[in-house]
Design a protein around this motif. Structure first.
Motif, PDB file in Angstrom:
ATOM      1  N   TYR A   1     -43.369   9.868 -44.498  1.00  0.00           N
ATOM      2  CA  TYR A   1     -43.628   9.277 -43.191  1.00  0.00           C
ATOM      3  C   TYR A   1     -43.116   7.842 -43.120  1.00  0.00           C
ATOM      4  O   TYR A   1     -42.937   7.159 -44.134  1.00  0.00           O
ATOM      5  CB  TYR A   1     -45.117   9.312 -42.856  1.00  0.00           C
ATOM      6  N   ALA A   2     -42.888   7.410 -41.887  1.00  0.00           N
ATOM      7  CA  ALA A   2     -42.496   6.032 -41.610  1.00  0.00           C
ATOM      8  C   ALA A   2     -43.106   5.648 -40.270  1.00  0.00           C
ATOM      9  O   ALA A   2     -43.180   6.469 -39.348  1.00  0.00           O
ATOM     10  CB  ALA A   2     -40.977   5.892 -41.569  1.00  0.00           C
ATOM     11  N   ALA A   3     -43.565   4.409 -40.161  1.00  0.00           N
ATOM     12  CA  ALA A   3     -44.188   3.956 -38.922  1.00  0.00           C
ATOM     13  C   ALA A   3     -43.915   2.479 -38.719  1.00  0.00           C
ATOM     14  O   ALA A   3     -43.823   1.709 -39.685  1.00  0.00           O
ATOM     15  CB  ALA A   3     -45.692   4.213 -38.954  1.00  0.00           C
ATOM     16  N   ALA A   4     -43.790   2.088 -37.462  1.00  0.00           N
ATOM     17  CA  ALA A   4     -43.581   0.685 -37.125  1.00  0.00           C
ATOM     18  C   ALA A   4     -44.442   0.335 -35.914  1.00  0.00           C
ATOM     19  O   ALA A   4     -44.485   1.083 -34.931  1.00  0.00           O
ATOM     20  CB  ALA A   4     -42.110   0.415 -36.817  1.00  0.00           C
ATOM     21  N   LEU A   5     -45.144  -0.797 -36.006  1.00  0.00           N
ATOM     22  CA  LEU A   5     -45.980  -1.272 -34.905  1.00  0.00           C
ATOM     23  C   LEU A   5     -45.460  -2.625 -34.463  1.00  0.00           C
ATOM     24  O   LEU A   5     -45.230  -3.520 -35.291  1.00  0.00           O
ATOM     25  CB  LEU A   5     -47.440  -1.379 -35.350  1.00  0.00           C
ATOM     26  N   SER A   6     -45.253  -2.791 -33.162  1.00  0.00           N
ATOM     27  CA  SER A   6     -44.717  -4.042 -32.634  1.00  0.00           C
ATOM     28  C   SER A   6     -45.408  -4.386 -31.320  1.00  0.00           C
ATOM     29  O   SER A   6     -46.103  -3.562 -30.729  1.00  0.00           O
ATOM     30  CB  SER A   6     -43.204  -3.918 -32.407  1.00  0.00           C
ATOM     31  N   GLY A   7     -45.183  -5.630 -30.868  1.00  0.00           N
ATOM     32  CA  GLY A   7     -45.730  -6.061 -29.589  1.00  0.00           C
ATOM     33  C   GLY A   7     -46.871  -7.037 -29.715  1.00  0.00           C
ATOM     34  O   GLY A   7     -47.103  -7.846 -28.820  1.00  0.00           O
ATOM     35  N   ASP A   8     -47.619  -6.985 -30.801  1.00  0.00           N
ATOM     36  CA  ASP A   8     -48.718  -7.910 -31.062  1.00  0.00           C
ATOM     37  C   ASP A   8     -48.435  -8.558 -32.412  1.00  0.00           C
ATOM     38  O   ASP A   8     -48.490  -7.905 -33.455  1.00  0.00           O
ATOM     39  CB  ASP A   8     -50.049  -7.151 -31.089  1.00  0.00           C
ATOM     40  N   ASP A   9     -48.138  -9.857 -32.403  1.00  0.00           N
ATOM     41  CA  ASP A   9     -47.730 -10.538 -33.631  1.00  0.00           C
ATOM     42  C   ASP A   9     -48.786 -10.448 -34.729  1.00  0.00           C
ATOM     43  O   ASP A   9     -48.454 -10.404 -35.918  1.00  0.00           O
ATOM     44  CB  ASP A   9     -47.424 -12.010 -33.351  1.00  0.00           C
ATOM     45  N   LEU A  10     -50.057 -10.418 -34.360  1.00  0.00           N
ATOM     46  CA  LEU A  10     -51.125 -10.381 -35.358  1.00  0.00           C
ATOM     47  C   LEU A  10     -51.274  -9.003 -35.995  1.00  0.00           C
ATOM     48  O   LEU A  10     -51.951  -8.857 -37.011  1.00  0.00           O
ATOM     49  CB  LEU A  10     -52.452 -10.806 -34.743  1.00  0.00           C
ATOM     50  N   LYS A  11     -50.651  -7.975 -35.391  1.00  0.00           N
ATOM     51  CA  LYS A  11     -50.762  -6.619 -35.914  1.00  0.00           C
ATOM     52  C   LYS A  11     -49.415  -6.049 -36.379  1.00  0.00           C
ATOM     53  O   LYS A  11     -49.380  -4.945 -36.921  1.00  0.00           O
ATOM     54  CB  LYS A  11     -51.346  -5.688 -34.844  1.00  0.00           C
ATOM     55  N   GLU A  12     -48.342  -6.792 -36.188  1.00  0.00           N
ATOM     56  CA  GLU A  12     -47.002  -6.280 -36.471  1.00  0.00           C
ATOM     57  C   GLU A  12     -46.880  -5.801 -37.922  1.00  0.00           C
ATOM     58  O   GLU A  12     -47.220  -6.509 -38.859  1.00  0.00           O
ATOM     59  CB  GLU A  12     -45.972  -7.356 -36.196  1.00  0.00           C
ATOM     60  N   GLU A  13     -46.365  -4.592 -38.077  1.00  0.00           N
ATOM     61  CA  GLU A  13     -46.332  -4.005 -39.422  1.00  0.00           C
ATOM     62  C   GLU A  13     -45.388  -2.810 -39.462  1.00  0.00           C
ATOM     63  O   GLU A  13     -45.199  -2.115 -38.463  1.00  0.00           O
ATOM     64  CB  GLU A  13     -47.749  -3.567 -39.801  1.00  0.00           C
ATOM     65  N   THR A  14     -44.826  -2.554 -40.645  1.00  0.00           N
ATOM     66  CA  THR A  14     -44.002  -1.374 -40.891  1.00  0.00           C
ATOM     67  C   THR A  14     -44.491  -0.718 -42.176  1.00  0.00           C
ATOM     68  O   THR A  14     -44.812  -1.410 -43.149  1.00  0.00           O
ATOM     69  CB  THR A  14     -42.520  -1.758 -41.049  1.00  0.00           C
ATOM     70  N   ARG A  15     -44.538   0.606 -42.188  1.00  0.00           N
ATOM     71  CA  ARG A  15     -44.960   1.335 -43.383  1.00  0.00           C
ATOM     72  C   ARG A  15     -44.034   2.512 -43.645  1.00  0.00           C
ATOM     73  O   ARG A  15     -43.583   3.183 -42.717  1.00  0.00           O
ATOM     74  CB  ARG A  15     -46.384   1.871 -43.249  1.00  0.00           C
TER      75      ARG A  15
END
Length: 291
Positions: free
Chosen positions: A270-284
């Motif tokens: 799996y791969a995931a990327a979260l963006s839009g909120d600097d305090l939550k930004e993360e990639t796995r």
């Protein structure tokens, strides 16, 4: 009146039922997942205390999750960084179940799409221990408590299949205080809709309410909108947007996660990327095997 602290009672009862082979002859069914994951945090990803920090660095995590179910006693144990944590431990007899559920049913209608990072904003729920009663026809009610605190709460969840969609309604209230005698209360509710369309399942939900810590009241207003799309038996995509409607002016108030899963045999990559909120930004990125 102080509420009875049930954590030790639940644990003792669970063990007693598990070893009582003369009363319950069921054999335990053991399943779980094991895997390895790498994470890349954004420049200003919040630290454990919630403060922004320069965390633009890779981190790794190895994890094993173990599910044990005898039909009466069920437990989820998480092994991470040489620490074993009992995430859930419950006992079920007919329509009644009790123990540590790892959460409340008051937010069950706060629906989520298939995702990895789980960047949705908090719904305010506080409880984890409880006694639940399944009344049938989609209605569950519960008496709930919070580990290590004096207090008691009530919650209910109702789900119904409308044919073209499924509707879920949940609500609860909890009044308690911490061991330091600080008021800790919440009244929350949620509504969620799930709509299957071919290989895709669309969700939308809203959670609202008010939490009280000491003398500070905080309003809750959060939403999720997303879709889980089964491209094939092996390949699944998940997209979810989360919004905090009560965020302070000038702060980030929404984020979007995109996740992809590919299964080959017993292994899921799996791969995931979260963006839009600097305090939550993360990639796995990671892989896990089921057994």
């Amino acid at each position: 009146m102080k509420a009875i602290k049930l954590a030790s009672v639940f644990a003792v009862s669970a063990v007693a039922v598990a070893v009582s082979t003369t009363t319950f002859a069921a054999e335990a069914v053991i399943s779980g997942q094991a895997g390895l994951e790498y994470r890349l945090l954004g420049d200003t990803h919040a630290d454990a205390a919630g403060a922004a920090a320069n965390n633009n660095t890779w981190r790794s995590k190895g994890e094993l999750n173990l599910n044990v179910d005898t039909g009466v006693v069920a437990a989820l144990v998480e092994f991470r960084e040489n620490v074993a944590t009992i995430v859930k431990a419950t006992v079920t007899q007919g329509a009644v179940s009790f123990g540590d559920f790892g959460g409340s049913i008051s937010d069950d209608a706060y629906l989520k799409a298939t995702r990895v990072i789980e960047g949705e904003y908090g719904d305010g729920s506080k409880t984890d221990l409880g006694v639940r009663y399944d009344l049938g026809s989609g209605l569950v009610v519960a008496l709930e408590m919070k580990t290590g605190q004096d207090g008691v709460g009530f919650a209910a969840d109702y789900s119904v299949d409308l044919g073209m969609a499924s509707l879920d309604l949940s609500a609860g209230t909890y009044a308690g205080e911490s061991s330091a005698k600080v008021k800790d209360e919440v009244s929350n509710y949620a509504i969620g809709v799930s709509v299957p369309v071919g290989p895709a399942t669309f969700i939308a939900s809203y959670a609202g309410g008010t939490t009280t810590t000491g003398t500070t009241d905080t309003d809750i207003g959060v939403t999720t909108v997303g879709v889980t799309f089964a491209v094939s038996d092996a390949f699944t995509l998940g997209i979810q947007n989360s919004t905090d409607l009560e965020a302070a002016a000038g702060t980030d108030d929404n984020n979007t996660e995109v996740a992809a899963f590919y299964t080959a045999g017993d292994i899921t990559y799996y791969a995931a990327a979260l963006s839009g909120d600097d305090l939550k930004e993360e990639t796995r990125i990671g892989a896990k095997a089921s057994f």
